[in-house]
Design an enzyme around this catalytic site. Structure first.
Site, PDB file in Angstrom:
ATOM      1  N   ASP A 279      45.959  20.210  -0.608  1.00 51.77           N
ATOM      2  CA  ASP A 279      45.261  20.363  -1.898  1.00 51.77           C
ATOM      3  C   ASP A 279      43.866  19.508  -2.184  1.00 51.77           C
ATOM      4  OD1 ASP A 279      44.405  20.570  -4.656  1.00 51.77           O
ATOM      5  OD2 ASP A 279      46.569  20.264  -5.361  1.00 51.77           O
TER       6      ASP A 279
ATOM      7  N   ASP B 253      38.915  23.214  -5.470  1.00 52.10           N
ATOM      8  CA  ASP B 253      40.389  23.082  -5.236  1.00 52.10           C
ATOM      9  C   ASP B 253      41.227  23.720  -4.681  1.00 52.10           C
ATOM     10  OD1 ASP B 253      42.742  22.089  -6.173  1.00 52.10           O
ATOM     11  OD2 ASP B 253      42.849  23.144  -8.164  1.00 52.10           O
TER      12      ASP B 253
END
Length: 489
Positions: free
Chosen positions: A303, A108
């Site tokens: 992201d 992430d």
């Protein structure tokens, strides 16, 4: 106005698919980049009620992830509590402890903390979630510091510890991470055990230096101070299996077989190192410009832990105004839009001072089919006011269309056109990589977190795995494409 039924159960569009890759070349005195294959979970079939709830959940997940204290940031890309039955989550793998044991975790770039479910708090028998047993590792140290991660629909809590962590062929001997022993029901889903944040240390709730940044700060460890992603697409494929090859994560180099042309780097705005921020400078839909504002009003976090693209209400509304037949949803699905499924939607995004606009496939813009003729778009209205998050969150809906590079020095994000080799992987059936623990090419010491502080954050959990071998074009691409290094399978 055409509205979807309000039932739509929203699980998580980003449930992590898994499989992994912990590269393991033989020890070498020269820096070596490593690549790991990623896996993607198959798209579930949702009825109208499940779809409505799922859309609502996706919005709440992203809002929860980016609603932390302005001085701190959460620990993940999307909320696992509501990320069930997702169709586009990507996983890698890590190995922790002595002896080393592999775990699935979300990779992430939208957060900076590592956390893993603990064996004394999560039932492996009931949930099938691999957990970390600190007593089984001879190198584990308990830091006696509380740690918590809050979600829109649940939370994970535990303590901070440090241990040996291996990832993509590298090792950090004293990596600080959260050992989570209290997890809200449904937060983790088999086989996901946690999450690895790949953002900067300044937004780490634990106060620890992220794994990748520790390697960067130890000169000579990495060939280049960067990491890169290539993600596959199965949204428009038929006969998709539960787990499919999901792409490649490369640490310390770029893989030249997975992109073509130059990598277009744009610097992170001054003082914004934390999230991987880019300024959105252009947005078009079907060739028509959409005004996005300027300066910080157009900042976007790139992201990998997020599936959709969220942005300001006025801009998203203007985007759908360019799509004939589009309708805004209301109630629990406010912020989403529907449009005729037979409409090809061509969206492109441009960042920084670049002259290049990056197109998004119509297959990625089409989030879900709500009825025979009506589809839901993957761009939705998101409010981040009052938080430390930027106005835009750009996730995998965009990132599946580019080769993305996250460079620490100078701090920047780069995009490149996917190669024919990479594009040929989309929709192709293949065996998922098997979790393995291999030798490491480099070992460094980690940075300890401060003790005695209760650290918390909002984040999204997920999974990771260690590196295994893949078939056909995957093996060729990985073995021949790394710039300045090699891959072990």
């Amino acid at each position: 106005m055409h509205l979807l039924p309000y039932s739509l159960a929203v699980s998580c569009l980003l449930l992590l698919a898994h499989d992994q890759a912990l590269a393991a070349p033989s020890p070498s005195s020269t820096p070596l980049p490593r690549s790991i294959p990623l896996l993607r979970r198959a798209r579930p079939q949702r009825n109208s009620s499940e779809l409505s709830n799922w859309l609502k959940s996706q919005k709440e997940i992203l809002e929860a992830k980016y609603s932390s204290n302005p001085q701190r940031k959460r620990a993940s890309g999307f909320n696992l509590l509501t990320n069930q039955n997702a169709d586009s989550s990507f996983y890698g793998s890590i190995a922790v402890g002595t002896p080393a044991i592999s775990y699935n975790v979300i990779l992430d770039t939208g957060s900076s903390d590592l956390w893993i479910a603990a064996s004394d708090g999560v039932s492996t028998n009931q949930d099938g979630i691999p957990t970390f047993d600190s007593s089984a590792s001879s190198t584990f140290t308990d830091l006696n510091t509380s740690f918590s991660i809050n979600y829109g629909s649940g939370a994970a809590r535990g303590t901070l510890g440090k241990d040996v962590v291996q990832f993509a062929g590298f090792e950090v001997q004293s990596q600080t991470f959260g050992v989570v022993n209290q997890v809200s029901s449904g937060l983790l889903n088999e086989p996901v055990s946690g999450l690895m944040g790949l953002g900067f240390a300044s937004i780490a709730a634990s106060g620890a230096t992220p794994f990748w940044q520790t390697l960067v700060e130890n000169d000579g460890t990495l060939d280049s101070p960067l990491m890169a992603f290539q993600l596959t697409r199965y949204a428009n494929a038929s006969n998709v299996q539960n787990l499919e090859p999901g792409g490649t994560f490369t640490l310390g180099a770029v893989n030249s077989t997975l992109y073509t042309g130059d990598i277009d780097y744009q610097d992170i705005p001054d003082g914004q190192e934390g999230y991987w921020i880019q300024q959105l400078s252009g947005l078009t839909v079907n060739g028509n410009d959409v005004t996005v504002g300027s300066g910080s009003a157009a900042y976007a976090a790139i992201d990998t832990g997020t599936t959709l693209v969220g942005g300001p209400q006025d801009v998203i509304s203007a985007l759908y105004a360019q799509i004939p037949g589009s309708q805004a949803l209301s109630g629990q699905n406010a912020g989403y839009w529907t449009y005729p499924c037979d409409t090809d939607v061509n969206v492109a995004m441009r960042f920084g001072s670049s002259s290049i606009s990056w197109p998004i496939s119509n297959a990625d813009f089409l989030l879900e089919q709500a009825s025979r003729d009506t589809c839901v778009g993957a761009f939705f209205a998101l409010s981040t006011s009052g938080t430390s998050a930027p106005p835009w969150i750009v996730g995998d809906t965009f990132l599946k269309n580019v080769y993305s590079v996250f460079r620490a020095q100078p701090a920047s994000v780069g995009f490149a056109q996917l190669s024919d080799t990479a594009l040929a992987m989309n929709g192709q059936s293949g065996s998922a990589p098997s979790p393995t623990v291999g030798a490491v090419a480099a070992t460094v010491s980690g940075t300890n977190a401060g003790s005695g502080t209760d650290r918390s954050s909002n984040s999204n959990g997920a999974s990771s795995i260690v590196m295994g071998s893949t078939l056909g074009m995957w093996a060729v691409a990985l073995l021949s494409g790394l710039v300045g290094g090699a891959i072990l399978v």
